[in-house]
Scaffold this motif. Sequence first.
Motif, PDB file in Angstrom:
ATOM      1  N   PRO A 127     -76.339 -21.424 -11.390  1.00  0.00           N
ATOM      2  CA  PRO A 127     -75.931 -21.262 -12.789  1.00  0.00           C
ATOM      3  C   PRO A 127     -76.093 -19.833 -13.289  1.00  0.00           C
ATOM      4  O   PRO A 127     -75.508 -19.461 -14.296  1.00  0.00           O
ATOM      5  CB  PRO A 127     -76.861 -22.223 -13.543  1.00  0.00           C
ATOM      6  CG  PRO A 127     -78.032 -22.404 -12.657  1.00  0.00           C
ATOM      7  CD  PRO A 127     -77.518 -22.252 -11.257  1.00  0.00           C
ATOM      8  N   ASP A 128     -76.862 -18.990 -12.578  1.00  0.00           N
ATOM      9  CA  ASP A 128     -77.036 -17.605 -12.998  1.00  0.00           C
ATOM     10  C   ASP A 128     -75.839 -16.728 -12.618  1.00  0.00           C
ATOM     11  O   ASP A 128     -75.701 -15.620 -13.115  1.00  0.00           O
ATOM     12  CB  ASP A 128     -78.303 -17.021 -12.384  1.00  0.00           C
ATOM     13  CG  ASP A 128     -79.556 -17.703 -12.913  1.00  0.00           C
ATOM     14  OD1 ASP A 128     -79.524 -18.177 -14.076  1.00  0.00           O
ATOM     15  OD2 ASP A 128     -80.546 -17.776 -12.172  1.00  0.00           O
ATOM     16  N   GLN A 129     -74.993 -17.210 -11.710  1.00  0.00           N
ATOM     17  CA  GLN A 129     -73.816 -16.449 -11.314  1.00  0.00           C
ATOM     18  C   GLN A 129     -72.606 -16.990 -12.063  1.00  0.00           C
ATOM     19  O   GLN A 129     -72.313 -18.177 -11.997  1.00  0.00           O
ATOM     20  CB  GLN A 129     -73.578 -16.552  -9.813  1.00  0.00           C
ATOM     21  CG  GLN A 129     -74.656 -15.882  -9.002  1.00  0.00           C
ATOM     22  CD  GLN A 129     -74.348 -15.922  -7.514  1.00  0.00           C
ATOM     23  OE1 GLN A 129     -73.379 -16.533  -7.091  1.00  0.00           O
ATOM     24  NE2 GLN A 129     -75.170 -15.260  -6.733  1.00  0.00           N
TER      25      GLN A 129
END
Length: 63
Positions: A14-16
């Motif tokens: 989810p951070d990308q």
Amino acid sequence: MKRKDLPTVAASDPDQIMMAGVAPVSMGERLGWLAAQPMQPRREQRPLDIGFWDPMRNQIEMF
């Protein structure tokens, strides 16, 4: 005999995130780019310095 574990696909991080208006490169685009590149030998070719093409040989002696 022990079986090998099957490879697993990692969950999406989810951070990308993708930037707006940018699409990932598809396999077709990647293969098209590779096909458009000039052909190159896999390894460096050695000079043909034997027989008629030998630079140290006098080719005039053959005629």
